[in-house]
Design an enzyme around this catalytic site. Structure first.
Site, PDB file in Angstrom:
ATOM      1  N   PRO A 268      71.871 -17.069  36.242  1.00  0.00           N
ATOM      2  CG  PRO A 268      72.033 -15.847  34.291  1.00  0.00           C
ATOM      3  CD  PRO A 268      71.043 -16.637  35.033  1.00  0.00           C
ATOM      4  CG  ASN A 269      76.082 -13.002  36.630  1.00  0.00           C
ATOM      5  OD1 ASN A 269      76.999 -13.598  36.761  1.00  0.00           O
ATOM      6  ND2 ASN A 269      75.294 -12.594  35.793  1.00  0.00           N
TER       7      ASN A 269
ATOM      8  CG  ASN B 188      66.165 -14.890  40.785  1.00  0.00           C
ATOM      9  OD1 ASN B 188      66.015 -14.330  39.801  1.00  0.00           O
ATOM     10  ND2 ASN B 188      66.795 -14.298  41.772  1.00  0.00           N
TER      11      ASN B 188
ATOM     12  CE1 TYR C 179      69.943  -8.455  41.988  1.00  0.00           C
ATOM     13  CE2 TYR C 179      72.422  -7.699  41.727  1.00  0.00           C
ATOM     14  CZ  TYR C 179      70.890  -7.975  41.237  1.00  0.00           C
ATOM     15  OH  TYR C 179      70.494  -8.023  40.009  1.00  0.00           O
TER      16      TYR C 179
ATOM     17  CG  HIS D 236      62.779 -11.090  39.725  1.00  0.00           C
ATOM     18  ND1 HIS D 236      63.833 -11.675  38.960  1.00  0.00           N
ATOM     19  CD2 HIS D 236      61.509 -11.148  39.137  1.00  0.00           C
ATOM     20  CE1 HIS D 236      62.972 -12.228  37.776  1.00  0.00           C
ATOM     21  NE2 HIS D 236      61.608 -11.921  38.041  1.00  0.00           N
TER      22      HIS D 236
ATOM     23  NE  ARG E   2      74.693  -9.890  40.368  1.00  0.00           N
ATOM     24  CZ  ARG E   2      73.564 -10.315  39.734  1.00  0.00           C
ATOM     25  NH1 ARG E   2      72.791 -11.187  40.414  1.00  0.00           N
ATOM     26  NH2 ARG E   2      73.188  -9.665  38.827  1.00  0.00           N
TER      27      ARG E   2
ATOM     28  NE  ARG F  69      68.200  -3.509  39.618  1.00  0.00           N
ATOM     29  CZ  ARG F  69      69.062  -4.524  39.436  1.00  0.00           C
ATOM     30  NH1 ARG F  69      68.486  -5.746  39.920  1.00  0.00           N
ATOM     31  NH2 ARG F  69      70.182  -4.448  39.106  1.00  0.00           N
TER      32      ARG F  69
ATOM     33  CB  ALA G 280      70.588 -11.807  33.253  1.00  0.00           C
TER      34      ALA G 280
ATOM     35  CD  GLU H 203      58.927 -13.682  36.841  1.00  0.00           C
ATOM     36  OE1 GLU H 203      57.659 -13.731  36.717  1.00  0.00           O
ATOM     37  OE2 GLU H 203      59.764 -12.968  36.339  1.00  0.00           O
TER      38      GLU H 203
HETATM   39  C1  DHK Z   1      68.701 -10.941  39.467  1.00  0.00           C
HETATM   40  C2  DHK Z   1      69.519 -10.639  38.117  1.00  0.00           C
HETATM   41  O1  DHK Z   1      70.777 -11.350  38.305  1.00  0.00           O
HETATM   42  C3  DHK Z   1      68.923  -9.624  37.499  1.00  0.00           C
HETATM   43  O2  DHK Z   1      69.546  -9.843  36.020  1.00  0.00           O
HETATM   44  C4  DHK Z   1      67.543  -9.281  37.340  1.00  0.00           C
HETATM   45  C5  DHK Z   1      67.324 -10.450  39.656  1.00  0.00           C
HETATM   46  C6  DHK Z   1      67.039  -9.385  38.718  1.00  0.00           C
HETATM   47  C7  DHK Z   1      66.899 -10.474  41.121  1.00  0.00           C
HETATM   48  O3  DHK Z   1      66.485  -9.099  41.685  1.00  0.00           O
HETATM   49  O4  DHK Z   1      67.143 -11.412  41.709  1.00  0.00           O
HETATM   50  O5  DHK Z   1      67.266  -8.307  36.680  1.00  0.00           O
END
Ligand code: DHK
Length: 146
Positions: free
Chosen positions: A11-12, A75, A24, A101, A19, A108, A78, A99
């Site tokens: 998500p996101n 990835n 990010y 991130h 964002r 964090r 959340a 995995e």
């Molecule tokens: C991305 C997210 O959206 C967060 O919820 C994770 C992860 C970290 C990232 O760093 O790619 O906590």
């Protein structure tokens, strides 16, 4: 037939580029997909790349990859920190999972320090931004027998 990697995003991550740039960065998910396609072609693998905002869809993508792919990079965003369903889906398949991130989740908020995915992953790469996906491709493909 070329071996297949599936890269699954939670998500996101569709909002990358717009964002929270300080966390990010400014690279979009489409840019990451393009870089991964090029790296897979260089390594001699086929790539399927997907993103979903829905936990059940991510479970189904993992199950499908378990039937058709040779390895997964995920990835879970959340859902990393909340999803027993994704943990169980990875346990249920027999291909290696890396995995990824973008951010260093350990630097964090404390709620990001726990991952339900890490115990069932081959390994985890975090904190290197979009380069983490390329690092993961190297790690995963070197683990897949010819
Ligand atoms: C991305 C997210 O959206 C967060 O919820 C994770 C992860 C970290 C990232 O760093 O790619 O906590």
């Amino acid at each position: 037939m070329a071996k297949q990697i599936h890269i699954l995003n939670g998500p996101n991550l569709n909002l990358l580029g717009e964002r929270e740039g300080s966390i990010y960065g400014h690279v979009t998910l489409a840019d990451i997909e393009q870089n991964c396609q090029e790296e897979c072609a260089r390594l001699g693998f086929e790539l399927e790349f997907a993103q979903t905002n829905h936990e059940g869809d991510l479970v189904e993508l993992i199950q499908n990859a378990g039937k058709t792919a040779d390895g997964i990079i995920i990835n879970p965003a959340a859902y990393t920190h909340t999803s027993v369903a994704i943990h169980d889906a990875i346990r249920a398949i027999n291909i290696p999972v890396v995995e990824v991130h973008l951010s260093n989740i350990f630097a964090r908020e404390s709620f990001r320090h726990h991952s339900y995915v890490s115990p069932v992953a081959l390994g985890t790469i975090c904190g290197f931004g979009p380069a983490g996906y390329i690092l993961a491709l190297g790690a995963l493909t070197s683990h897949i027998p010819e």
